[in-house]
Design a protein around this motif. Structure first.
Motif, PDB file in Angstrom:
ATOM      1  N   ARG A  82       0.814  -1.219   0.000  1.00 14.93           N
ATOM      2  CA  ARG A  82       0.000   0.000   0.000  1.00 14.93           C
ATOM      3  C   ARG A  82       0.848   1.270   0.000  1.00 14.93           C
ATOM      4  NH1 ARG A  82      -2.945   0.982   4.427  1.00 14.93           N
ATOM      5  NH2 ARG A  82      -1.745  -0.472   5.679  1.00 14.93           N
ATOM      6  N   CYS A 210      -9.325  -4.406   4.404  1.00 15.51           N
ATOM      7  CA  CYS A 210      -9.871  -3.416   5.333  1.00 15.51           C
ATOM      8  C   CYS A 210     -11.226  -2.959   4.793  1.00 15.51           C
ATOM      9  CB  CYS A 210      -8.891  -2.248   5.404  1.00 15.51           C
ATOM     10  SG  CYS A 210      -9.568  -0.805   6.234  1.00 15.51           S
ATOM     11  N   CYS A 214     -10.248   4.964   3.071  1.00 18.58           N
ATOM     12  CA  CYS A 214      -9.595   6.272   3.232  1.00 18.58           C
ATOM     13  C   CYS A 214      -9.096   6.740   1.860  1.00 18.58           C
ATOM     14  CB  CYS A 214      -8.435   6.167   4.210  1.00 18.58           C
ATOM     15  SG  CYS A 214      -8.939   5.549   5.825  1.00 18.58           S
ATOM     16  N   CYS A 217      -5.508   5.844   0.622  1.00 21.16           N
ATOM     17  CA  CYS A 217      -5.058   4.451   0.729  1.00 21.16           C
ATOM     18  C   CYS A 217      -5.138   3.728  -0.619  1.00 21.16           C
ATOM     19  CB  CYS A 217      -5.914   3.726   1.767  1.00 21.16           C
ATOM     20  SG  CYS A 217      -5.318   2.066   2.115  1.00 21.16           S
ATOM     21  N   LYS A 219      -5.322   0.528  -1.782  1.00 22.32           N
ATOM     22  CA  LYS A 219      -5.525  -0.899  -1.537  1.00 22.32           C
ATOM     23  C   LYS A 219      -6.620  -1.481  -2.416  1.00 22.32           C
ATOM     24  CE  LYS A 219      -9.071  -0.363   1.972  1.00 22.32           C
ATOM     25  NZ  LYS A 219     -10.217  -1.061   1.431  1.00 22.32           N
ATOM     26  N   ARG A 278      -6.392   0.725  13.723  1.00 19.03           N
ATOM     27  CA  ARG A 278      -7.132   1.974  13.965  1.00 19.03           C
ATOM     28  C   ARG A 278      -7.491   1.962  15.432  1.00 19.03           C
ATOM     29  NH1 ARG A 278     -10.794   4.173   9.280  1.00 19.03           N
ATOM     30  NH2 ARG A 278     -11.818   5.096  11.106  1.00 19.03           N
TER      31      ARG A 278
END
Ligand code: SF4
Length: 425
Positions: A82, A210, A214, A217, A219, A278
Motif C-alpha cells: 500500500r 480493510c 480512506c 489508501c 488498496k 485503527r
C-alpha cells in the motif's frame, strides 16, 4: 513446472519511499510457493534482499533452478504494497539481467495490479498478475494464458488484459513454514523500538484487507476486502516460528482488529508482537488485553487532528480527537511503543497540530510531523485529481509530489530524484 520466486535486492536511494528498508518476509511469495507445490509443481524462493544478492548473483541462483517461470515482486513484501516505492528501478534492472534465461517472466505487486500494461512494458515482462497472486500463479502452469483471469500479457504484438484484480480465499492459504537458515538470518524486529531485543523477528498476517476506504489508501486493487485467516492456521504458523527461535512477530494486517480469541492464544505463547491498527476500533478493556497478550508496538493511523480533516480523508472515524488521545494513552499503559501517525491533510491548523503532538509526546507516545500525501495510483486521492490511472500514472503522481513538497519527512531522502531518472529511461 518449476517456479523461481524472487524478492529483489532492494535499493531505495533517491526514492521518496518512506517504508522500512530492512528485509521482511515476502509473504506473497511464501503463500504462492505453497499453492504452486500443492498443484503438483515445484517452487523455490530466492530472497536477494535478505541474502544481499546483486542482480548478477540473483541471476546465477535463478539459472541454477532451470525454471519455467521466474516471478519477481515489484514491492518489498505485502507489508509495503500500500506504500511502495513509485519507481520500478530495481525489478527493471533484475528483469534486464534475467533476459536470456529461457523462462516466462512474471511480475506481481502493486504496480502490476494498478497499471498492468505500463508495468509489463517498463519491466519487459511476459506476464503481470493483477491483485493477490497466490491462486493465479499455479494457473499459469496450465499452459493456456488465454484461460487465466487476473493477468495482463503479451500475445504477439498485442497486450491482452484478462479479468480484474484477484482476491485470494484466505482459507486456502496454509500455515507457512520458512526454512530454518532463512528464519535465523532475520534479526530485524519490524517497528520495534527498545534496547533489550533478542531472538529472530518475523512477519505474519492474521487478516487481510480493510472495510474502510480512506482517500489516500492504495488498496483497491489488492488486499481490499476484509478477510480473516483461520485461527488454527495462524497459530500453527506462529508456533513453527517460535520453534525456530522467533521471539517477535509483526502482524502485517492492514488493520489488526480486536480479536479476543487471537489475543488470548498469543498470551499463552512466549512471543512479543507489533501491529498496525485503527485505535478508534478498540475499547479500553481490549487494549489492556492487547498489552497482556505481548503487544509491544502499535502504529495507529490518526492522520488528522481535526474531525473535518479526518472526514476529508474519508476516515469514517466515529470518535472525537480527545477520545482518540485517550485511547492512545490507555494503550500506552500496557504497550511499550505507541505511534500515532499524522498526514498532511492541509485541513489542520499547524499550531493545533503542534499542541496535540506535544500533549501526546509528553505522555510517551510518538507522533510524527504530518507527512505529505503521495497520491498513489489506485487511491481515491489519485482518482479525484486525474481520473483512473493510465500508463503515465506513477510519473504524474511523482511529479506532482515533488512539485508540491519542498521538504520531506525525517524518514525520507532529502533529495529525491524524478521518476524517469530513477528508472533510467
Ligand atoms: S483504515 Fe484506511 S488507511 Fe487503513 S487500511 Fe483501511 S482504508 Fe487503508
Amino acid at each position: 513446472m518449476i517456479f523461481a520466486l524472487v524478492n529483489p535486492g532492494w535499493d531505495f536511494s533517491g526514492s521518496i519511499y518512506f517504508g522500512c528498508r530492512e528485509p521482511h518476509f515476502p509473504l506473497e511469495l511464501g503463500y504462492s510457493k505453497a499453492l504452486i507445490e500443492r498443484a503438483g509443481h515445484s517452487a523455490r524462493i530466492i530472497d536477494a534482499h535478505l541474502e544481499g544478492l546483486s542482480p548478477e548473483e540473483t541471476k546465477k541462483r535463478v539459472g541454477e533452478l532451470r525454471p519455467d517461470f521466474v516471478v519477481v515482486t515489484t514491492a518489498p513484501g505485502y507489508l509495503f504494497w500500500r506504500c511502495p516505492q513509485p519507481e520500478l528501478r530495481v525489478p527493471k534492472r533484475l528483469f534486464a539481467e534475467l533476459a536470456d534465461i529461457p523462462a516466462i517472466k512474471v511480475a506481481v505487486g502493486p504496480h502490476a495490479s494498478v497499471t498492468p500494461s505500463a508495468a509489463l512494458t517498463k519491466l519487459g515482462a511476459d506476464v503481470v498478475v493483477m491483485g493477490e497472486p497466490e491462486t493465479v500463479l499455479p494457473e499459469l502452469a496450465g499452459g493456456s494464458l488465454d484461460k487465466v483471469k487476473s493477468i495482463c500479457y503479451r500475445s504477439g504484438p498485442v497486450i491482452r488484459t484478462q479479468g480484474g484484480p484477484r482476491a485470494s480465499d484466505l482459507t486456502a492459504l496454509p500455515a507457512l513454514r520458512w526454512p530454518r537458515e532463512y528464519v535465523r538470518r532475520r534479526a530485524h524486529h519490524h517497528h520495534r523500538f527498545c534496547s533489550n531485543v533478542s531472538g529472530c523477528g518475523a512477519e505474519v498476517e492474521a487478516s487481510r484487507g480493510c472495510p474502510y476506504s480512506c482517500t489516500f489508501c492504495a488498496k483497491r486493487e489488492f488486499r481490499n476486502n476484509y478477510r480473516k485467516r483461520p485461527l488454527p492456521a495462524v497459530l500453527d504458523e506462529i508456533d513453527g516460528l517460535i520453534a525456530e527461535g522467533v521471539e517477535y512477530i509483526y502482524f502485517i494486517d492492514e488493520i489488526f482488529m480486536p480479536d479476543r480469541k487471537l489475543l488470548e492464544s498469543l498470551s499463552a505463547r512466549r512471543v512479543k508482537f507489533g501491529i498496525q491498527t485503527r485505535i478508534d476500533l478498540w475499547k479500553p478493556q481490549m487494549l489492556e488485553l492487547l498489552g497482556e497478550a505481548g503487544c509491544v508496538s502499535i502504529e495507529a493511523g490518526i492522520e488528522s487532528v481535526s474531525e473535518a480533516g479526518r472526514k476529508h480523508l474519508g476516515k469514517k472515524c466515529a470518535i472525537t480527537t480527545d477520545e482518540l488521545a485517550f485511547l492512545l494513552m490507555t494503550a500506552k499503559r500496557g504497550v511499550n511503543f505507541v505511534q500515532a501517525t499524522l498526514l498532511d491533510s492541509s485541513m489542520d491548523d499547524p499550531e493545533v497540530v503542534e499542541a496535540w503532538r506535544s500533549l501526546l509526546i509528553s505522555a510517551g507516545i510518538w507522533v510524527n510531523s504530518p507527512v505529505p500525501l503521495f497520491p498513489y495510483p489506485g487511491s481515491e486521492e489519485y482518482s479525484r485529481r486525474w481520473g483512473e490511472p493510465d500508463s503515465n500514472a506513477w510519473e504524474r503522481a511523482h511529479e506532482h509530489y515533488l512539485a508540491e513538497n519542498g521538504s520531506f519527512s525525517d524518514i525520507q531522502e532529502s533529495a529525491p530524484l524524478p521518476l524517469a531518472e530513477l528508472e533510467g529511461a
